[in-house]
Design an enzyme around this catalytic site. Structure first.
Site, mmCIF file in Angstrom:
data_model
loop_
_atom_site.group_PDB
_atom_site.id
_atom_site.type_symbol
_atom_site.label_atom_id
_atom_site.label_comp_id
_atom_site.label_asym_id
_atom_site.label_seq_id
_atom_site.Cartn_x
_atom_site.Cartn_y
_atom_site.Cartn_z
ATOM 1 N N SER A 70 0.816 -1.221 0.000
ATOM 2 C CA SER A 70 0.000 0.000 0.000
ATOM 3 C C SER A 70 0.850 1.271 0.000
ATOM 4 O O SER A 70 2.029 1.251 0.351
ATOM 5 C CB SER A 70 -0.935 0.021 1.219
HETATM 6 N N1 SAH Z 1 -0.695 -4.671 4.079
HETATM 7 C C1 SAH Z 1 -0.011 -5.005 2.864
HETATM 8 C C2 SAH Z 1 -0.789 -4.576 1.637
HETATM 9 C C3 SAH Z 1 -1.656 -5.621 1.252
HETATM 10 S S1 SAH Z 1 -2.620 -5.458 -0.206
HETATM 11 C C4 SAH Z 1 1.397 -4.471 2.817
HETATM 12 O O1 SAH Z 1 1.799 -3.725 3.715
HETATM 13 O O2 SAH Z 1 2.140 -4.822 1.901
HETATM 14 C C5 SAH Z 1 -3.983 -6.450 0.332
HETATM 15 C C6 SAH Z 1 -3.701 -7.903 0.565
HETATM 16 O O3 SAH Z 1 -4.916 -8.522 0.988
HETATM 17 C C7 SAH Z 1 -3.251 -8.664 -0.689
HETATM 18 O O4 SAH Z 1 -2.014 -9.264 -0.443
HETATM 19 C C8 SAH Z 1 -4.355 -9.712 -0.893
HETATM 20 O O5 SAH Z 1 -3.869 -10.933 -1.389
HETATM 21 C C9 SAH Z 1 -4.920 -9.850 0.509
HETATM 22 N N2 SAH Z 1 -6.295 -10.383 0.611
HETATM 23 C C10 SAH Z 1 -7.387 -10.043 -0.128
HETATM 24 N N3 SAH Z 1 -8.463 -10.742 0.281
HETATM 25 C C11 SAH Z 1 -8.057 -11.539 1.316
HETATM 26 C C12 SAH Z 1 -8.707 -12.496 2.148
HETATM 27 N N4 SAH Z 1 -10.010 -12.784 2.033
HETATM 28 N N5 SAH Z 1 -7.972 -13.120 3.093
HETATM 29 C C13 SAH Z 1 -6.636 -12.854 3.251
HETATM 30 N N6 SAH Z 1 -5.980 -11.961 2.479
HETATM 31 C C14 SAH Z 1 -6.663 -11.308 1.532
#
Ligand code: SAH
Length: 217
Positions: A70
């Site tokens: 993000s």
């Molecule tokens: N916090 C992260 C950014 C993540 S982007 C960082 O600092 O890099 C959002 C993430 O949520 C993605 O990796 C995606 O695969 C995950 N995601 C989406 N739906 C999900 C679910 N139902 N359960 C677990 N992870 C999920």
């Protein structure tokens, strides 16, 4: 600071200072503790090698499996809204690169972060990134964030880092009384919504439009 070398070809430290300035000037970073947590969590260690030069841009960066780490200013704002305290037990949904988890881990001290990621490759990636920093109070779980972790509940704070159509009820059930849940809610463009569990039910504390996250699946 040990992760920043005095002379590196990318000049990460100078870029970090610029990023911190930008986040402060735009009002996304106002809390000193959150600032030091960001300083302690070098973003260049959380992006793939091919993206290293973009690590300190104030922008999301592609990681793998079509996901992104993000945007720093958004991570700063979300972290501030969570109002983390020493000892807090936190659930994060969407580990991605592990950058946000590492920042949270810095702010809870003896507390613990549980983070769930649906892509196994990313769960591994996040794990390796956190190991580089020697972080021990983050547990990464490969699984479906919709379910939360009932065995570890209740949590003081819950953070969803992917765009939800609606906040999953099951996650609200896993929040402690007076606990906070933060999630981006909406279809194409999301609002950051901060909810508090009170004896009178769930109360919305903040709701701010204009964010874009990868979808919560
Ligand atoms: N916090 C992260 C950014 C993540 S982007 C960082 O600092 O890099 C959002 C993430 O949520 C993605 O990796 C995606 O695969 C995950 N995601 C989406 N739906 C999900 C679910 N139902 N359960 C677990 N992870 C999920």
């Amino acid at each position: 600071m040990k992760f920043f070398k005095k002379k590196d070809s990318e000049n990460y430290l100078a870029k970090l200072e610029m990023l911190i300035c930008t986040m402060k000037d735009t009002g996304f970073l106002t809390d000193d503790n959150v600032e030091s947590a960001i300083r302690n969590t070098p973003r260049h260690l959380f992006v793939p090698d091919s993206q290293k030069s973009e690590a300190y841009e104030n922008a999301p960066v592609p990681i793998m499996s079509g996901q992104t780490i993000s945007q720093p200013s958004v991570v700063a704002r979300m972290t501030e809204w969570l109002d983390l305290k020493e000892g807090h037990k936190v659930l994060e949904i969407g580990s991605g690169s592990g950058w946000q988890s590492a920042i949270l881990s810095n702010l809870v001290g003896t507390g613990k972060i549980f983070t769930i990621e649906r892509h196994s490759k990313l769960a591994e990636f996040a794990k390796k990134n956190l190991e580089k920093l020697g972080i021990k109070n983050v547990k990464i779980i490969h699984g479906d964030g919709n379910l939360g972790i009932s065995d570890e509940s209740p949590f003081d704070r819950i953070l969803i880092t992917a765009a939800c159509k609606k906040v999953p009820e099951r996650l609200l059930d896993q929040l402690v009384m007076d606990g906070l849940l933060l999630a981006p809610v909406g279809e194409n463009i999301q609002s950051l919504v901060l909810l508090k569990k009170t004896s009178n039910g769930i109360v919305e504390l903040k709701n701010q439009k204009g964010y874009v996250f990868v979808p919560f699946v």
